[in-house]
Design an enzyme around this catalytic site. Structure first.
Site, short mmCIF file in Angstrom:
data_model
loop_
_atom_site.label_atom_id
_atom_site.label_comp_id
_atom_site.label_asym_id
_atom_site.label_seq_id
_atom_site.Cartn_x
_atom_site.Cartn_y
_atom_site.Cartn_z
N SER A 17 0.87 -1.17 0.00
CA SER A 17 0.00 0.00 0.00
C SER A 17 0.90 1.22 0.00
O SER A 17 2.09 1.14 0.37
CB SER A 17 -0.95 0.00 1.20
OG SER A 17 -0.23 -0.15 2.42
N HIS A 55 3.85 -1.02 3.74
CA HIS A 55 3.19 0.26 3.48
C HIS A 55 4.28 1.29 3.24
O HIS A 55 5.15 1.49 4.10
CB HIS A 55 2.33 0.67 4.69
CG HIS A 55 1.57 1.94 4.50
ND1 HIS A 55 0.42 2.01 3.73
CD2 HIS A 55 1.78 3.20 4.98
CE1 HIS A 55 -0.04 3.26 3.74
NE2 HIS A 55 0.76 4.00 4.48
#
Length: 314
Positions: free
Chosen positions: A31, A284
């Protein structure tokens, strides 16, 4: 101390015995985090980054929310456009700072109406740098309270922050971990860590969280460093330690952006590789609206573009 399973031990041996990034499976989920642009030039840079990273098939991309809600409108516009014009799931940051429950709930309702199904729920920072957090008299008290409130509004997917090296406002490691558990128990789906630069920092934190009964996934947050001075400013806000060797690696590169970028990518990629060797498969990336470093690191870890993830396929 983290106890590695047999497959993880085999992977660790391979990481030492072969080229670090040779033939990795790309079996990871990623992400990316962006911040809302402040100018036309920054807007163009943001959407170029989105276009580059979208084919990697991220689980979601998140958009930050300025201190005191200072970027509220720009954050909402960016998230809504991501949701509307790309195939990527957009996640909006939402904080408790200087807003009543009714105001925050209204923002959440607006996100839901715009098709946004994921919120990163944060306590947030005061607009005055260095000021201690003070809850709004009619607002949410903290991130756990915000998570509980959002759970009553809509069935959002909710992410929260975790601090492997302890939030500066926490009295001790145990109280910091207790705060994370309250957020998870209130209904958060996952925690995303602030950045760190040693894999052991993450592994120790993950083990302590598991011992405390936290079963939700804890996703490591990765910050590719382009400026040590900038990272020091960030670190002061989240309690991250900057190792001495980082200063030495970047010394003399102020006027050599290409070399600086290569060093930055190498540091972040090696950190991710060591986390991967310890079984981590979710990452992330704090992109700072620059796609090149995050894309290069994902590529080195074996992740390749997916045709179905392109915006024109939406």
């Amino acid at each position: 101390m983290t106890v590695l399973t047999i497959p993880q031990m085999d992977e660790a041996r391979r990481a030492l015995a072969e080229p670090l990034f040779a033939d990795l499976a790309g079996d990871m989920a990623v992400s990316f985090e962006f911040f809302p642009p402040k100018s036309d030039k920054m807007d163009a840079q943001l959407w170029e980054a989105v276009e580059m990273l979208a084919p990697l098939g991220p689980r979601f991309v998140s958009v930050t929310y300025g201190a005191g809600g200072s970027t509220r409108e720009r954050t909402h516009a960016t998230v809504a456009r991501l949701q509307r014009e790309t195939p990527i799931a957009a996640a909006a940051h939402l904080t408790c700072v200087e807003a009543s429950r009714e105001e925050i709930d209204q923002v959440a309702h607006e996100y839901w109406a715009a098709g946004v199904r994921h919120i990163v729920a944060l306590r947030g920072d005061m607009p005055t740098p260095g000021a201690r957090f003070a809850p709004h008299p009619g607002g949410y008290e903290n991130a756990a309270d915000l998570v509980a409130g959002l759970r009553k509004l809509h069935p959002f997917e909710l992410s929260v922050a975790a601090y492997p090296e302890r939030h500066p406002d926490s009295a001790c490691d145990d109280s910091d971990l207790d705060n994370l558990k309250r957020k998870i128990d209130a209904g958060a789906n996952r925690a995303i860590t602030q950045f760190f630069f040693s894999p052991d920092v993450y592994f120790r934190f993950r083990d302590r969280a598991a011992a405390a009964g936290i079963t939700a996934e804890i996703v490591p947050g990765i910050l590719p460093v382009m400026s040590v001075a900038q990272v020091r400013r960030f670190a002061g806000q989240c309690g991250a330690a900057i190792p001495d060797w980082m200063d030495r690696l970047f010394e003399g590169l102020d006027d050599r952006p290409a070399a600086r970028q290569l060093v930055a990518a190498t540091i972040a990629a090696e950190l991710c590789r060591r986390l991967y060797a310890g079984g981590v498969r979710e990452f992330h990336f704090y992109t700072l609206n620059r796609a090149e470093l995050a894309y290069a690191i994902c590529h080195m870890l074996g992740l390749r573009p997916q045709a179905v993830a392109r915006a024109e396929a939406a």
